[in-house]
Design a protein around this motif. Structure first.
Motif, short mmCIF file in Angstrom:
data_model
loop_
_atom_site.label_atom_id
_atom_site.label_comp_id
_atom_site.label_asym_id
_atom_site.label_seq_id
_atom_site.Cartn_x
_atom_site.Cartn_y
_atom_site.Cartn_z
N VAL A 48 0.90 -1.58 0.12
CA VAL A 48 0.01 0.12 0.01
C VAL A 48 1.04 1.21 -0.04
O VAL A 48 0.61 2.13 -0.70
CB VAL A 48 -1.02 0.09 1.23
N LEU A 49 1.91 1.17 0.87
CA LEU A 49 2.70 2.51 0.86
C LEU A 49 3.55 2.72 -0.52
O LEU A 49 3.86 3.91 -0.95
CB LEU A 49 3.85 2.62 2.14
N MET A 50 4.02 1.76 -1.11
CA MET A 50 4.64 1.50 -2.33
C MET A 50 3.75 2.18 -3.35
O MET A 50 4.13 3.08 -4.09
CB MET A 50 5.10 0.30 -2.68
N ARG A 51 2.55 1.50 -3.38
CA ARG A 51 1.61 1.89 -4.42
C ARG A 51 1.24 3.19 -4.25
O ARG A 51 1.01 4.23 -5.39
CB ARG A 51 0.49 0.98 -4.37
N LEU B 81 6.25 -2.33 -7.15
CA LEU B 81 4.81 -3.19 -6.64
C LEU B 81 4.66 -4.71 -6.90
O LEU B 81 3.89 -5.23 -6.07
CB LEU B 81 3.85 -2.66 -7.84
N GLU B 82 5.87 -5.40 -7.56
CA GLU B 82 6.04 -6.61 -7.55
C GLU B 82 6.36 -7.22 -6.28
O GLU B 82 6.07 -8.34 -5.77
CB GLU B 82 6.68 -7.35 -8.78
N MET B 83 7.53 -6.46 -5.81
CA MET B 83 8.35 -7.01 -4.53
C MET B 83 8.33 -6.01 -3.43
O MET B 83 9.63 -5.58 -3.25
CB MET B 83 9.51 -7.63 -5.09
N PRO B 84 7.38 -5.49 -3.05
CA PRO B 84 7.62 -4.22 -2.25
C PRO B 84 8.29 -4.40 -0.83
O PRO B 84 9.11 -3.52 -0.23
CB PRO B 84 6.00 -3.61 -1.69
N SER C 212 10.36 6.32 -12.93
CA SER C 212 10.64 5.06 -13.82
C SER C 212 9.59 4.06 -13.59
O SER C 212 9.40 3.52 -12.80
CB SER C 212 12.22 4.74 -13.09
N ARG C 213 9.09 3.78 -15.02
CA ARG C 213 8.22 2.76 -14.89
C ARG C 213 8.67 1.21 -14.55
O ARG C 213 7.96 0.59 -13.77
CB ARG C 213 7.49 2.71 -16.32
N ASP C 214 10.20 1.11 -14.85
CA ASP C 214 10.39 -0.29 -14.49
C ASP C 214 10.67 -0.35 -12.84
O ASP C 214 10.35 -1.33 -12.35
CB ASP C 214 12.01 -0.22 -15.09
N LEU C 215 10.94 0.87 -12.35
CA LEU C 215 11.27 0.80 -10.78
C LEU C 215 9.90 0.66 -10.03
O LEU C 215 9.76 0.00 -9.17
CB LEU C 215 12.01 2.18 -10.47
#
Length: 160
Positions: free
Chosen positions: A6-9, A30-33, A22-25
């Protein structure tokens, strides 16, 4: 959903300068917060938005002497706990993950108000102080701590 996700997103991918450019970052975050130090990224993100720098000194995180804290509202007791506040010398910028909403709420406690919200710990930690606040799903309210809630992360970063 986890606090880290949630905090990452909702915060880091939106406001942190390295992530929002950075879309990659963002995708990796989001895949591995859980691979990231979310608390440190929240501190860096606050400094990127606010009129202060991140310095991480004893008793404060930022050049305005405020400190960042993250917490999770306990799913059983509905209580949020901010520990080790006895050494804080300025305001607190609190990011609280609320599992009932799967979202974060934000609180700013000024240096002046710290004496009203902190309380002593007991037992082996009787030399420490903490902040406890309760969440009510009825009305989406934090009781007396509601006075310290700010609208969003940007407002938290800019509060003084």
């Amino acid at each position: 959903m986890s606090k880290s996700l949630v905090l990452m997103r909702d915060v880091i991918c939106v406001y942190h300068p390295s992530f929002n450019s950075s879309r990659d970052l963002q995708k990796f975050g989001l895949e591995m917060p859980e691979r990231f130090n979310i608390e440190r990224l929240i501190e860096e993100t606050l400094a990127a938005l606010g009129p202060y720098r991140y310095i991480d000194e004893a008793g404060y995180d930022f050049t305005d002497y405020s400190d960042s804290k993250t917490t999770t509202i306990n799913a059983n007791t509905r209580v949020g706990t901010i520990g080790s506040v006895e050494t804080k010398i300025g305001a607190l910028r609190i990011t609280a993950y609320n599992p009932f909403k799967e979202a974060a709420d934000f609180f700013y406690v000024s240096k002046r108000d710290m004496k009203y919200v902190k309380s002593p710990c007991y037992g082996v930690n009787d030399h420490k102080e903490r902040i406890l606040f309760s969440y009510s799903t009825r009305g989406d309210s934090y009781g007396m701590f509601e006075d310290y809630r700010v609208k969003n992360f940007r407002e938290l970063a800019l509060a003084s």
